[in-house]
Write a protein that holds these residues in place. Structure first.
Motif, mmCIF file in Angstrom:
data_model
loop_
_atom_site.group_PDB
_atom_site.id
_atom_site.type_symbol
_atom_site.label_atom_id
_atom_site.label_comp_id
_atom_site.label_asym_id
_atom_site.label_seq_id
_atom_site.Cartn_x
_atom_site.Cartn_y
_atom_site.Cartn_z
ATOM 1 N N HIS A 1 0.850 -1.186 0.000
ATOM 2 C CA HIS A 1 0.000 0.000 0.000
ATOM 3 C C HIS A 1 0.886 1.236 0.000
ATOM 4 C CE1 HIS A 1 -3.103 2.713 1.985
ATOM 5 N NE2 HIS A 1 -3.564 2.412 0.797
ATOM 6 N N CYS B 1 -6.167 -2.074 3.983
ATOM 7 C CA CYS B 1 -4.769 -2.121 4.400
ATOM 8 C C CYS B 1 -4.706 -2.432 5.896
ATOM 9 C CB CYS B 1 -4.094 -0.786 4.106
ATOM 10 S SG CYS B 1 -2.391 -0.731 4.659
ATOM 11 N N CYS C 1 -2.862 0.803 7.763
ATOM 12 C CA CYS C 1 -3.486 2.103 8.002
ATOM 13 C C CYS C 1 -5.009 2.035 7.943
ATOM 14 C CB CYS C 1 -2.975 3.121 7.003
ATOM 15 S SG CYS C 1 -3.452 2.790 5.306
ATOM 16 N N CYS D 1 1.168 3.401 2.170
ATOM 17 C CA CYS D 1 1.746 3.632 3.498
ATOM 18 C C CYS D 1 2.964 2.748 3.732
ATOM 19 C CB CYS D 1 0.706 3.383 4.585
ATOM 20 S SG CYS D 1 0.262 1.655 4.792
HETATM 21 ZN ZN LIG Z 1 -1.861 1.372 4.218
#
Ligand SMILES: [Zn+2]
Length: 120
Positions: A99, A112, A115, A101
């Motif tokens: 992802h 995800c 996050c 993040c």
């Molecule tokens: Zn994420």
């Protein structure tokens, strides 16, 4: 008396409903056990790297003397290396998708695990 028994039965049912995901997840009945293990390994990798960063901040802030810093850093580095290798073994397979993040999620994830954002 019936109200007390009914209340206890309701409390027991609610407790069972609340804790069943924790039990069944470990047994692999709610999902793929290997997926849960992969998420655990990725989480361990992130925690180990964050701990390394924290010890650097503590040293820079003067909270650790040199001997403590070297001892803690050595231990955390070994732990982080194990965690990174375990997580990398997962990410090497095609079943992972990263992802934005930075969290590597299993390919069948809809959200995800790092996050909480929905995955496209
Ligand atoms: Zn994420």
């Amino acid at each position: 008396m019936n109200l007390l028994i009914g209340g206890m039965a309701l409390a027991l049912a609610v407790t069972a409903w609340v804790i069943h995901p924790m039990i069944f997840r470990r047994w692999g009945l709610l999902g793929d056990g290997s997926t849960a293990d992969a998420v655990d390994r990725e989480a361990r990798r992130r925690v180990a790297l964050a701990a390394l960063k924290d010890v650097e901040y503590d040293r820079a802030a003067g909270k650790l003397d040199e001997q403590d810093y070297r001892e803690i850093r050595g231990r955390l580095e070994a732990e982080a290396l194990r965690a990174v290798r375990a997580a990398d073994a997962d990410s090497g397979s095609a079943r992972r998708k990263s992802h934005t993040c930075g969290f590597a999620n299993p390919s069948d994830s809809r959200f995800c695990a790092g996050c909480g954002q929905p995955l496209t």
